[in-house]
Scaffold this motif. Structure first.
Motif, short mmCIF file in Angstrom:
data_model
loop_
_atom_site.label_atom_id
_atom_site.label_comp_id
_atom_site.label_asym_id
_atom_site.label_seq_id
_atom_site.Cartn_x
_atom_site.Cartn_y
_atom_site.Cartn_z
N LYS A 216 20.53 22.45 -33.61
CA LYS A 216 20.20 23.51 -32.66
C LYS A 216 18.90 23.20 -31.95
O LYS A 216 18.09 22.38 -32.41
CB LYS A 216 20.11 24.87 -33.36
CG LYS A 216 18.95 25.00 -34.35
CD LYS A 216 18.98 26.36 -35.03
CE LYS A 216 17.81 26.50 -36.02
NZ LYS A 216 17.84 27.82 -36.71
N TYR A 231 20.02 27.29 -28.50
CA TYR A 231 21.20 26.57 -28.01
C TYR A 231 21.79 25.72 -29.14
O TYR A 231 21.05 25.25 -30.03
CB TYR A 231 20.84 25.61 -26.88
CG TYR A 231 20.32 26.27 -25.61
CD1 TYR A 231 21.19 26.65 -24.59
CD2 TYR A 231 18.96 26.46 -25.43
CE1 TYR A 231 20.71 27.23 -23.42
CE2 TYR A 231 18.47 27.05 -24.26
CZ TYR A 231 19.36 27.43 -23.27
OH TYR A 231 18.87 28.00 -22.12
N ASP A 235 26.60 21.77 -25.37
CA ASP A 235 26.56 21.95 -23.93
C ASP A 235 25.22 21.50 -23.36
O ASP A 235 24.21 21.49 -24.07
CB ASP A 235 26.79 23.42 -23.56
CG ASP A 235 28.15 23.92 -24.00
OD1 ASP A 235 29.15 23.21 -23.74
OD2 ASP A 235 28.22 25.00 -24.63
N VAL A 237 21.64 21.61 -21.55
CA VAL A 237 20.60 22.64 -21.57
C VAL A 237 19.67 22.43 -20.37
O VAL A 237 19.16 21.32 -20.17
CB VAL A 237 19.79 22.59 -22.88
CG1 VAL A 237 18.67 23.63 -22.85
CG2 VAL A 237 20.70 22.83 -24.08
#
Length: 262
Positions: A216, A231, A235, A237
């Motif tokens: 994370k 996040y 994906d 960022v």
């Protein structure tokens, strides 16, 4: 390192369970359950934090006085009173950071750590070059005299500096706009608490904390509230100082993390 080996190390170092919890960041109750045998299959990151605690390179505040070379003599100071002058007088092979007058030992980065830092630096540098940007990408080791005072000198893993007047021959004098730190079990407390406060107070606009063990990313924005944006690594960022035009992708990084866990 097995639990039995950790028990022996605990006895050698004279650590109490409370002291182990304080240094490792692992909850006291969790440590007690692991060492009593109540928990038979501890989490990987928990074991890593405890194993790091007993390693010789464990990054905690140095409790013994450091011998600092100044000209031909050695001076001993107490923690909290060291300065940038003392930092620069250390032997070249001694890797530390200076934060508010305290020296913190820095272990040599792991191969995975360097892979991650290099990949993020590459993406940032490519974006700046491809778009004719004036900001400068940074990668450790580079000295950053964060507060423009004599009591703090850090080496962020990755950064972005957008003011040329902060560049000195020896490093950076002042706060970068963007900083990323890749945490390990031994640096988690320093990066998530102490450095968070230091970076935000110094004027860093965007601070990323990447935790490869939890997969994370925590993003703190100076213009935002105190809570981070969290996040996963599946994906892209956005880097907010570029208003999202630069996005960091993690597919290679996630693959490397999973390979390291296998």
């Amino acid at each position: 390192m097995t639990i039995e080996e950790m028990k022996k190390k605990k006895q050698e170092k004279g650590y109490s369970y409370a002291r182990m919890a304080e240094l490792s960041g692992v909850p006291l109750g969790t440590i007690q359950k692991i060492f009593s045998g109540e928990t038979t299959s501890p989490r990987y990151d928990t074991l890593q934090a405890l194993e790091n605690l007993f390693s010789e390179s464990f990054a905690k505040p140095v409790t013994e006085p450091l011998m600092v070379k100044e000209e031909l003599s050695y001076q001993v100071h107490t923690q909290g009173s060291y300065t940038v002058e003392d930092y620069r007088a250390l032997p070249e092979e001694r890797r530390v950071e200076l934060i508010d007058g305290y020296f913190y030992d820095m272990a040599a980065p792991t191969f995975l750590h360097q892979q991650i830092a290099g990949e993020i630096y590459r993406q940032i540098a490519n974006y700046i070059l491809d778009n004719g940007g004036s900001c400068k990408p940074l990668i450790s080791p580079v000295d950053v005299q964060l507060d423009c005072d004599e009591r703090t000198m850090v080496q962020p893993d990755v950064g972005i500096l957008c003011h040329d007047d902060k560049i000195e021959k020896w490093g950076v004098y002042g706060a970068p706009e963007f900083v990323l730190e890749i945490i390990s079990p031994s640096t988690k407390r320093k990066d998530c608490i102490k450095k968070l406060v230091k970076y935000m107070d110094a004027g860093v606009r965007e601070y990323w904390i990447l935790d490869p063990y939890q997969k994370k990313l925590l993003v703190y924005l100076a213009e935002g509230d105190a809570c981070p944006i969290i996040y996963g690594l599946t994906d892209p960022v956005p880097v907010r100082i570029y208003e999202g035009a630069l996005e960091i992708r993690f597919e290679h990084i996630l693959k490397w993390i999973e390979e390291a866990e296998a």
